[in-house]
Scaffold this motif. Structure first.
Motif, mmCIF file in Angstrom:
data_model
loop_
_atom_site.group_PDB
_atom_site.id
_atom_site.type_symbol
_atom_site.label_atom_id
_atom_site.label_comp_id
_atom_site.label_asym_id
_atom_site.label_seq_id
_atom_site.Cartn_x
_atom_site.Cartn_y
_atom_site.Cartn_z
ATOM 1 N N UNK A 2 20.699 78.426 2.600
ATOM 2 C CA UNK A 2 20.055 77.946 3.818
ATOM 3 C C UNK A 2 18.598 78.387 3.885
ATOM 4 N N UNK A 3 17.798 77.598 4.583
ATOM 5 C CA UNK A 3 16.394 77.899 4.858
ATOM 6 C C UNK A 3 15.532 78.013 3.603
ATOM 7 N N UNK A 4 15.910 77.314 2.541
ATOM 8 C CA UNK A 4 15.139 77.341 1.298
ATOM 9 C C UNK A 4 14.899 75.902 0.851
ATOM 10 N N UNK A 5 13.659 75.606 0.483
ATOM 11 C CA UNK A 5 13.309 74.274 -0.018
ATOM 12 C C UNK A 5 13.968 74.071 -1.378
ATOM 13 N N UNK A 6 14.609 72.910 -1.553
ATOM 14 C CA UNK A 6 15.337 72.653 -2.799
ATOM 15 C C UNK A 6 14.431 72.195 -3.934
ATOM 16 N N UNK A 7 13.158 71.893 -3.636
ATOM 17 C CA UNK A 7 12.237 71.505 -4.700
ATOM 18 C C UNK A 7 11.383 72.672 -5.172
ATOM 19 N N UNK A 8 10.734 73.371 -4.251
ATOM 20 C CA UNK A 8 9.807 74.432 -4.661
ATOM 21 C C UNK A 8 10.385 75.833 -4.505
ATOM 22 N N UNK A 9 11.489 75.983 -3.774
ATOM 23 C CA UNK A 9 12.104 77.293 -3.603
ATOM 24 C C UNK A 9 11.490 78.146 -2.516
ATOM 25 N N UNK A 10 10.626 77.543 -1.690
ATOM 26 C CA UNK A 10 10.002 78.300 -0.605
ATOM 27 C C UNK A 10 11.066 78.731 0.404
ATOM 28 N N UNK A 11 11.040 80.004 0.781
ATOM 29 C CA UNK A 11 12.030 80.534 1.707
ATOM 30 C C UNK A 11 11.385 81.317 2.832
ATOM 31 N N UNK A 12 12.193 81.968 3.662
ATOM 32 C CA UNK A 12 11.650 82.733 4.778
ATOM 33 C C UNK A 12 10.898 83.982 4.315
ATOM 34 N N UNK A 40 8.702 90.026 12.511
ATOM 35 C CA UNK A 40 9.255 88.722 12.829
ATOM 36 C C UNK A 40 9.443 87.951 11.536
ATOM 37 N N UNK A 41 10.170 86.865 11.622
ATOM 38 C CA UNK A 41 10.549 86.082 10.447
ATOM 39 C C UNK A 41 9.973 84.689 10.577
ATOM 40 N N UNK A 42 9.295 84.224 9.524
ATOM 41 C CA UNK A 42 8.750 82.871 9.511
ATOM 42 C C UNK A 42 9.529 82.064 8.479
ATOM 43 N N UNK A 43 10.091 80.943 8.946
ATOM 44 C CA UNK A 43 10.881 80.098 8.059
ATOM 45 C C UNK A 43 10.114 78.816 7.772
ATOM 46 N N UNK A 44 10.287 78.221 6.590
ATOM 47 C CA UNK A 44 9.580 76.983 6.257
ATOM 48 C C UNK A 44 10.089 75.816 7.102
ATOM 49 N N UNK A 45 9.240 74.815 7.260
ATOM 50 C CA UNK A 45 9.580 73.615 8.019
ATOM 51 C C UNK A 45 10.347 72.673 7.092
ATOM 52 N N UNK A 46 11.681 72.746 7.147
ATOM 53 C CA UNK A 46 12.523 71.960 6.258
ATOM 54 C C UNK A 46 12.974 70.678 6.940
ATOM 55 N N UNK A 47 12.994 69.601 6.154
ATOM 56 C CA UNK A 47 13.437 68.299 6.644
ATOM 57 C C UNK A 47 14.503 67.767 5.693
ATOM 58 N N UNK A 48 15.503 67.073 6.253
ATOM 59 C CA UNK A 48 16.522 66.420 5.419
ATOM 60 C C UNK A 48 15.987 65.054 5.023
ATOM 61 N N UNK A 49 15.913 64.798 3.713
ATOM 62 C CA UNK A 49 15.317 63.575 3.204
ATOM 63 C C UNK A 49 16.252 62.976 2.154
ATOM 64 N N UNK A 50 16.313 61.643 2.130
ATOM 65 C CA UNK A 50 17.044 60.944 1.075
ATOM 66 C C UNK A 50 16.030 60.466 0.039
ATOM 67 N N UNK A 51 16.234 60.873 -1.206
ATOM 68 C CA UNK A 51 15.331 60.517 -2.298
ATOM 69 C C UNK A 51 16.128 59.774 -3.355
ATOM 70 N N UNK A 58 19.846 61.014 -3.466
ATOM 71 C CA UNK A 58 20.074 62.440 -3.239
ATOM 72 C C UNK A 58 19.643 62.806 -1.835
ATOM 73 N N UNK A 59 20.414 63.656 -1.178
ATOM 74 C CA UNK A 59 20.020 64.180 0.120
ATOM 75 C C UNK A 59 19.564 65.619 -0.098
ATOM 76 N N UNK A 60 18.292 65.867 0.164
ATOM 77 C CA UNK A 60 17.709 67.182 -0.087
ATOM 78 C C UNK A 60 17.116 67.748 1.191
#
Length: 73
Positions: A2-12, A40-51, A58-60
């Motif tokens: 959770x809370x991790x980009x599936x392309x670049x691996x950016x996380x909180x 405090x914790x900063x989380x990336x702005x993640x969006x559900x996208x169909x590619x 794929x749903x990423x």
């Protein structure tokens, strides 16, 4: 994961929020004092996208920075 980009691996990340009081020396005061530090914790702005990749859809969950680069390709 959770809370991790599936392309670049950016996380909180964990950052410090610093609270200060007083007037700066440059403005004629005696200087700013730190009165509190809170984590405090900063989380990336993640969006559900169909590619579409190789004919399959794929749903990423990707961050908005990656979303800009994917849609410009």
């Amino acid at each position: 994961m959770a809370k991790v980009c599936e392309l670049c691996g950016k996380g909180p990340i964990v950052v410090n929020s610093i609270i200060r009081r007083g007037k700066a020396r440059a403005e004629g005061g005696v200087g700013r004092k730190v009165t509190g530090i809170t984590k405090s914790r900063q989380v990336p702005n993640l969006q559900r996208v169909r590619i579409r990749r190789d004919g399959a859809v794929l749903r990423l969950r990707i961050c908005t920075k990656c979303l800009k680069t994917v849609h410009t390709l």
